[in-house]
Design a protein around this motif. Structure first.
Motif, PDB file in Angstrom:
ATOM      1  N   HIS A 197      -2.651  -8.124   0.522  1.00 23.84           N
ATOM      2  CA  HIS A 197      -3.957  -7.799  -0.027  1.00 23.84           C
ATOM      3  C   HIS A 197      -4.414  -8.890  -0.980  1.00 23.84           C
ATOM      4  O   HIS A 197      -3.590  -9.632  -1.528  1.00 23.84           O
ATOM      5  CB  HIS A 197      -3.922  -6.453  -0.779  1.00 23.84           C
ATOM      6  CG  HIS A 197      -3.560  -5.294   0.087  1.00 23.84           C
ATOM      7  ND1 HIS A 197      -2.257  -4.862   0.253  1.00 23.84           N
ATOM      8  CD2 HIS A 197      -4.332  -4.483   0.865  1.00 23.84           C
ATOM      9  CE1 HIS A 197      -2.238  -3.828   1.065  1.00 23.84           C
ATOM     10  NE2 HIS A 197      -3.486  -3.572   1.459  1.00 23.84           N
ATOM     11  N   CYS A 221       0.848  -1.190   0.000  1.00 22.23           N
ATOM     12  CA  CYS A 221       0.000   0.000   0.000  1.00 22.23           C
ATOM     13  C   CYS A 221       0.886   1.244   0.000  1.00 22.23           C
ATOM     14  O   CYS A 221       1.800   1.358   0.831  1.00 22.23           O
ATOM     15  CB  CYS A 221      -0.903  -0.018   1.231  1.00 22.23           C
ATOM     16  SG  CYS A 221      -1.824   1.518   1.484  1.00 22.23           S
ATOM     17  N   CYS A 256      -6.615  -0.416   0.079  1.00 18.14           N
ATOM     18  CA  CYS A 256      -5.957  -1.011   1.233  1.00 18.14           C
ATOM     19  C   CYS A 256      -6.991  -1.308   2.307  1.00 18.14           C
ATOM     20  O   CYS A 256      -7.822  -0.436   2.636  1.00 18.14           O
ATOM     21  CB  CYS A 256      -4.878  -0.077   1.777  1.00 18.14           C
ATOM     22  SG  CYS A 256      -4.060  -0.692   3.275  1.00 18.14           S
TER      23      CYS A 256
END
Length: 283
Positions: free
Chosen positions: A258, A250, A265
């Motif tokens: 992720h 992120c 995010c």
């Protein structure tokens, strides 16, 4: 990737032998697997003295019939390929060659035909026929987990070997020769058998101290069984997580775990990639 060596008959043979998306290809692979199982069963039964005495000639004839068929099949495989050398160097090519060698070698080395059990490896082709590719993927997952845990497992085996050496040497010093502990290597054999809780019973300590040490090494064996299992299980979980999550970090908070299709995010809500940014969110 293997390709047919020409059009017409060679292409047709290639489709039947190397492809399983047709009825003819599936039937060929299943028939091949049946012959493999038959030949291995014949070798196993032939090793029984009573069956060998009564059906030895029948077993001999079946084995040679299957070997000749496999030899012809290997020749047809080579004939229909554009690059047969590449196939012969592959895993399946090597197995195909090894599957026919034992019977021919038996002409010069009696008993070599027992090695035809290597033909069982040829049944791996059934993975395509039975649509078990998902299992192949799971096998790859286990191999990856084993590769990741090889360092911990190697260290574990080294420690176990040291424990075996120490206990075995103590038993060699304590026990009299008539108990079977005639040398340290012989004692190491006893130590491995005892630590793995197999206990053949061919070598047993007879002194109280030796029996006490045997109890210790048996309890140690039970206590360490779970260690490599735990390490391997942890690596399987880590491998699953690595395949489930992407490595994209992120830009806002730096979090790197992720979902592959995530656009924001999950911790701070920052866009993960401008290319994924929702046009409706732009000002």
């Amino acid at each position: 990737m293997l390709e047919p060596g020409g059009v017409g008959l060679r292409t047709r043979l290639f489709q039947i032998i190397f492809e399983s998306d047709t009825k003819a290809g599936k039937a060929f692979d299943i028939a091949l697997a049946a012959l493999i199982v038959l030949s291995v069963a014949v070798v196993m039964l032939d090793s029984v003295a009573a069956y060998h005495e009564r059906y030895g000639l029948l077993f001999y004839g079946i084995e040679w019939l299957v070997t000749v068929l496999f030899t012809i099949e290997l020749g047809v495989r080579i004939y229909c390929l554009q690059t047969p050398g590449r196939y012969l160097k592959s895993f399946y090519g090597v197995i195909d060659v090894l599957s026919i060698l034992p019977t021919w070698l038996a002409l010069f080395f009696p008993g070599a035909h027992m090695l035809v059990v290597v033909r069982l490896l040829r049944t791996l082709r059934l993975i395509r026929v039975l649509e078990m590719m998902s299992l192949a993927g799971q096998g790859r997952l286990l191999l990856e987990a084993l590769r990741r845990s090889r360092g911990q497992i190697t260290l574990f085996l080294f420690v176990v070997f040291m424990v075996v050496i120490i206990f075995s040497t103590l038993l060699y010093m304590i026990e009299p020769p008539e108990a079977g502990f005639t040398s340290i290597p012989k004692s190491v054999y006893w130590g491995i058998v005892t630590l793995t809780t197999v206990g053949y019973g061919d070598i047993t300590p007879i002194t109280p101290m030796g029996q006490f040490l045997s109890v210790l090494i048996m309890l140690t064996g039970y206590s360490i069984i779970a260690l490599p299992v735990g390490v391997f299980s942890a690596e399987v979980i880590n491998t699953l997580r690595a395949e489930r999550y992407s490595d994209e970090s992120c830009p806002g908070c730096g979090h790197a775990r992720h979902e592959p299709d995530a656009r924001y995010c999950k911790l701070c809500g920052t866009w993960l990639n401008e290319e994924r940014r929702d046009p409706r969110q732009t000002s």
